[in-house]
Design a protein around this motif. Structure first.
Motif, mmCIF file in Angstrom:
data_model
loop_
_atom_site.group_PDB
_atom_site.id
_atom_site.type_symbol
_atom_site.label_atom_id
_atom_site.label_comp_id
_atom_site.label_asym_id
_atom_site.label_seq_id
_atom_site.Cartn_x
_atom_site.Cartn_y
_atom_site.Cartn_z
ATOM 1 N N ALA A 60 0.890 -1.005 0.129
ATOM 2 C CA ALA A 60 -0.064 0.083 0.007
ATOM 3 C C ALA A 60 0.793 1.235 -0.060
ATOM 4 O O ALA A 60 0.481 2.378 -0.691
ATOM 5 C CB ALA A 60 -1.057 0.139 1.213
ATOM 6 N N VAL A 61 1.979 1.236 0.819
ATOM 7 C CA VAL A 61 2.990 2.383 0.724
ATOM 8 C C VAL A 61 3.570 2.585 -0.476
ATOM 9 O O VAL A 61 3.541 3.824 -1.152
ATOM 10 C CB VAL A 61 3.805 2.482 1.771
ATOM 11 N N ILE A 62 4.321 1.728 -1.097
ATOM 12 C CA ILE A 62 4.937 1.659 -2.315
ATOM 13 C C ILE A 62 3.968 2.158 -3.343
ATOM 14 O O ILE A 62 4.339 2.785 -4.156
ATOM 15 C CB ILE A 62 6.218 0.647 -2.327
ATOM 16 N N ALA A 63 3.023 1.159 -3.702
ATOM 17 C CA ALA A 63 2.304 1.104 -4.989
ATOM 18 C C ALA A 63 1.533 2.239 -4.926
ATOM 19 O O ALA A 63 1.222 3.069 -5.950
ATOM 20 C CB ALA A 63 1.528 -0.217 -4.968
ATOM 21 N N GLY A 64 1.054 2.595 -3.526
ATOM 22 C CA GLY A 64 0.139 3.754 -3.691
ATOM 23 C C GLY A 64 0.797 5.020 -3.999
ATOM 24 O O GLY A 64 0.268 6.062 -4.552
ATOM 25 N N PHE A 65 2.238 4.971 -3.462
ATOM 26 C CA PHE A 65 2.988 6.333 -3.973
ATOM 27 C C PHE A 65 3.111 6.438 -5.409
ATOM 28 O O PHE A 65 3.083 7.518 -5.866
ATOM 29 C CB PHE A 65 4.271 6.339 -2.949
ATOM 30 N N ILE A 66 3.542 5.287 -5.928
ATOM 31 C CA ILE A 66 4.295 5.131 -7.377
ATOM 32 C C ILE A 66 2.847 5.592 -8.235
ATOM 33 O O ILE A 66 2.920 6.372 -9.317
ATOM 34 C CB ILE A 66 4.850 4.069 -7.611
ATOM 35 N N ALA A 67 1.954 4.870 -7.892
ATOM 36 C CA ALA A 67 0.522 5.065 -8.843
ATOM 37 C C ALA A 67 0.137 6.615 -8.791
ATOM 38 O O ALA A 67 -0.394 6.862 -9.867
ATOM 39 C CB ALA A 67 -0.346 4.007 -8.630
ATOM 40 N N SER A 68 0.181 6.954 -7.593
ATOM 41 C CA SER A 68 -0.337 8.529 -7.380
ATOM 42 C C SER A 68 0.760 9.639 -8.292
ATOM 43 O O SER A 68 0.154 10.406 -8.742
ATOM 44 C CB SER A 68 -0.322 8.910 -6.010
ATOM 45 N N VAL A 69 1.764 9.145 -8.054
ATOM 46 C CA VAL A 69 2.576 10.070 -8.980
ATOM 47 C C VAL A 69 2.791 9.859 -10.287
ATOM 48 O O VAL A 69 2.964 10.855 -11.146
ATOM 49 C CB VAL A 69 4.318 9.773 -8.336
ATOM 50 N N LEU A 70 2.708 8.915 -10.865
ATOM 51 C CA LEU A 70 2.792 8.306 -12.120
ATOM 52 C C LEU A 70 1.510 8.172 -12.931
ATOM 53 O O LEU A 70 1.368 8.094 -14.293
ATOM 54 C CB LEU A 70 3.614 7.120 -12.615
ATOM 55 N N GLY A 71 0.407 8.073 -12.003
ATOM 56 C CA GLY A 71 -0.750 7.652 -12.758
ATOM 57 C C GLY A 71 -1.708 8.709 -13.564
ATOM 58 O O GLY A 71 -1.266 9.718 -13.736
ATOM 59 N N GLY A 72 -2.639 8.094 -14.283
ATOM 60 C CA GLY A 72 -3.312 8.738 -15.484
ATOM 61 C C GLY A 72 -4.776 9.284 -14.648
ATOM 62 O O GLY A 72 -5.508 9.730 -15.626
ATOM 63 N N THR A 73 -4.964 9.339 -13.503
ATOM 64 C CA THR A 73 -6.120 9.509 -12.889
ATOM 65 C C THR A 73 -5.818 10.540 -11.835
ATOM 66 O O THR A 73 -4.597 10.451 -11.220
ATOM 67 C CB THR A 73 -6.886 8.355 -12.298
ATOM 68 N N ARG A 74 -6.870 11.337 -11.525
ATOM 69 C CA ARG A 74 -6.825 12.187 -10.274
ATOM 70 C C ARG A 74 -6.747 11.844 -8.957
ATOM 71 O O ARG A 74 -6.062 12.435 -7.988
ATOM 72 C CB ARG A 74 -7.497 13.345 -10.684
ATOM 73 N N LEU A 75 -7.658 10.711 -8.675
ATOM 74 C CA LEU A 75 -7.976 10.552 -7.250
ATOM 75 C C LEU A 75 -8.019 9.103 -6.978
ATOM 76 O O LEU A 75 -8.401 8.909 -5.836
ATOM 77 C CB LEU A 75 -9.639 11.379 -7.125
ATOM 78 N N CYS A 76 -7.530 8.175 -7.805
ATOM 79 C CA CYS A 76 -7.651 6.677 -7.662
ATOM 80 C C CYS A 76 -6.551 6.653 -6.733
ATOM 81 O O CYS A 76 -5.589 6.905 -6.648
ATOM 82 C CB CYS A 76 -7.432 5.896 -8.940
ATOM 83 N N VAL A 77 -6.899 5.377 -5.777
ATOM 84 C CA VAL A 77 -5.740 5.157 -4.767
ATOM 85 C C VAL A 77 -5.436 3.652 -5.107
ATOM 86 O O VAL A 77 -6.543 2.857 -5.248
ATOM 87 C CB VAL A 77 -6.562 5.217 -3.448
ATOM 88 N N THR A 78 -4.275 3.417 -5.053
ATOM 89 C CA THR A 78 -3.812 1.932 -5.478
ATOM 90 C C THR A 78 -3.241 1.392 -4.105
ATOM 91 O O THR A 78 -2.715 2.102 -3.266
ATOM 92 C CB THR A 78 -2.749 2.097 -6.171
ATOM 93 N N GLY A 79 -3.487 -0.005 -4.270
ATOM 94 C CA GLY A 79 -2.959 -0.827 -3.226
ATOM 95 C C GLY A 79 -3.468 -2.313 -3.278
ATOM 96 O O GLY A 79 -3.910 -2.542 -4.345
ATOM 97 N N PRO A 80 -3.065 -3.194 -2.141
ATOM 98 C CA PRO A 80 -3.806 -4.482 -2.384
ATOM 99 C C PRO A 80 -5.264 -4.662 -2.187
ATOM 100 O O PRO A 80 -5.719 -3.679 -1.734
ATOM 101 C CB PRO A 80 -3.014 -5.216 -1.181
#
Length: 557
Positions: A60-80
């Motif tokens: 949740a920490v690593i994927a959540g951070f990377i996806a927020s920085v590189l993602g193509g959405t404004r408010l999606c949250v990434t994790g398990p």
């Protein structure tokens, strides 16, 4: 650096242009709330997947951070997410944790490739009945696998396979622990009936986790906890570990890796679609796939598990006022602080509370309204039911493959049924003057037909009957202005009809084709085969060409 790769344009770059203190305050509060929601879920998803709880938090920490920085959405949250539980658990049982890490990395590479190849619209190829079917199936499997900790059953590890699980539960269910059941049932009821108005700031799962942990710790209840099962959660930053590839078994991991990538793509893009519907945004699907791929390539080096866009956490982010990807970054930072500061306290968390959280997730993630299925066309209901059954009894890969195949067959049948060839007659109502037969003279020896729908491999035989229907006609006109699709099989059918008529010294004239269909006819050299004057823009000119052929007897020109 973020714009160095072709097509790489993270949404964060655009939102930071006009970022201010007010936006940060909103992102901070939303991110903190999402972090509180994500903490128990991350641990519960990891334990249910057969890996230590810290693996879920690290992810949740690593994927959540990377996806927020590189993602193509404004408010999606990434994790398990819960959707991965059954897949990960099966991989761990069959191949081990080390190979799960390899599968996660390979899935990340596949996701990046999908994004770079512009396959972000892949979600459109998955009909909703199929998605509902396997989602409900996964929810049932999550529910079944959590009954062990929910009832406190004397089971060391749940087996893989629906029938094996059901048989083991049948044997061990009478041996349930009343104290464990009391804690888990109280936690589940609290989560399900927690007031929505309070849930925006204090999520029900987090409250249940805290109350259950305090109860077990204060009264020293003899329940299984994270401490007794895993020895607690290590305090500190996750360590870096290299990947150990085994070339001999790498091919065996391709199928599970592809399953992770496929589900990750579907879940992430579904999450983005949900976020768009709640905010009115428009996501960049290819950019999101690239971000998810990079995240899944990085987390294995820190002992993480597959990650994807999480719909529930995304909805929480939006409902609590999140404005930019910074809220997702805040959520990741909060979880990192928990690891650094409060990790020792996790040892007291009872597994019964985590099982209750996952059962509530299973209940909420499924669509259990049977009335909706009754309103679907029967073919779509069949796709849903078959996909659901295959997911529960076999696995997601088989379910998606067979479900897609059945959905494709039904779609082809529907498309073929919608394709028709109708003879044009003067009494037909005037719709469009250029294409209507009304008021136009059809010379003797000529018959005109309109082709409607799709002329593709499932309906190409509809034009074959034309030559036999009007044996006396020397000129046959095919009006194509209502043709919505033409493929290679359709082109070959038109070519075969033209050749058959030419052998009988008869002429085929095509008119009204749209720009795309006309381009296909010309690129396939069908226009050269028929003769350029036998391809006309509308019915009027086609009838004029028919009169010319009937008078002159020249069928090609």
């Amino acid at each position: 650096m973020l714009t160095a790769l072709p097509g790489l344009r993270p949404t964060l770059l655009d939102t930071l242009r006009h970022y201010n203190r007010q936006l940060f305050r909103q992102d901070l509060m939303a991110g903190l709330t999402v972090g509180i929601v994500a903490l128990p879920l991350a641990m519960a998803f990891a334990i249910a997947s057969g890996v230590p709880p810290q693996a879920g938090i690290f992810t949740a920490v690593i994927a959540g951070f990377i996806a927020s920085v590189l993602g193509g959405t404004r408010l999606c949250v990434t994790g398990p997410t819960g959707a991965f539980i059954v897949i990960i658990y099966g991989i761990v049982l069959k191949y081990g944790v080390a190979n799960l890490i390899i599968c996660t990395f390979m899935a990340g590479v596949m996701l990046v490739i999908m994004g770079l190849l512009r396959l972000g619209q892949v979600i459109k190829f998955f009909p909703m009945p199929l998605i509902t079917g396997f989602t409900n199936g996964i929810a049932v499997l999550i529910f079944l696998t959590q009954l062990k900790d929910f009832f406190g059953l004397p089971i060391d590890k749940m087996p893989a396979g629906f029938f094996a699980v059901m048989d083991l539960l049948r044997i061990t269910l009478p041996q349930f622990d009343p104290l464990t059941l009391a804690i888990s049932m109280a936690s589940l009821l609290l989560i399900l009936f927690w007031p929505k108005r309070l849930g925006k700031t204090l999520p029900g799962p987090f409250v249940a986790l805290i109350l259950a942990t305090l109860t077990v710790a204060l009264f020293e209840l003899p329940l299984a906890t994270i401490g007794s099962k895993f020895g607690g959660i290590p305090q500190g930053l996750p360590g870096f570990h290299g990947l150990s590839f085994d070339p001999e078994h790498l091919s065996d991991l391709l199928a599970p890796a592809f399953t992770i990538a496929l589900l990750g793509a579907i879940e992430s893009l579904l999450c983005a679609v949900v976020a768009d519907s709640l905010t009115g945004d428009k996501h960049d699907a290819n950019q999101e796939l690239i971000a998810q791929g990079v995240a899944n390539m990085v987390v294995p080096f820190f002992g993480g598990i597959p990650a994807t866009g999480a719909i529930a956490r995304t909805a929480t982010n939006i409902s609590n006022g999140g404005q930019t990807p910074v809220s997702g970054i805040v959520h990741a930072v909060l979880l990192l602080l928990v690891i650094l500061v409060a990790a020792p306290l996790a040892a007291y968390i009872p597994l019964a509370a985590l099982a209750a959280i996952l059962i509530s997730v299973a209940i909420k993630m499924g669509d259990w309204d049977i009335r909706k299925a009754a309103q679907f066309p029967r073919q779509d209901t069949a796709v849903l039911a078959i996909t659901f059954a295959l997911t529960v009894i076999f696995d997601l890969t088989i379910a998606v493959e067979i479900g897609l195949l059945i959905a494709a067959v039904f779609f082809i049948k529907r498309m073929a049924a919608s394709t028709s060839v109708q003879q044009l007659k003067p009494e037909h109502a005037v719709l469009y003057e250029r294409h209507s037969i009304a008021g136009k003279h059809v010379p003797a020896g000529c018959v005109a037909y309109r082709v409607e729908g799709a002329l593709f491999f499932g309906a190409a035989d509809t034009v074959e009957q034309i030559a036999q229907e009007a044996p006396e006609a020397r000129v046959i006109i095919l009006q194509l202005h209502r043709l919505v699709l033409l493929d290679t099989s359709g082109l070959l059918a038109l070519s075969a009809l033209n050749q058959r008529l030419a052998q009988q010294n008869r002429t085929l004239v095509i008119c009204g084709a749209g720009t795309e269909v006309t381009a296909m006819i010309r690129s396939a050299h069908l226009a050269e085969e028929m003769g350029p004057r036998n391809i006309q823009p509308d019915l009027t000119t086609a009838l004029q060409r028919a009169e010319e052929v009937l008078i002159s007897g020249v069928v090609w020109g």
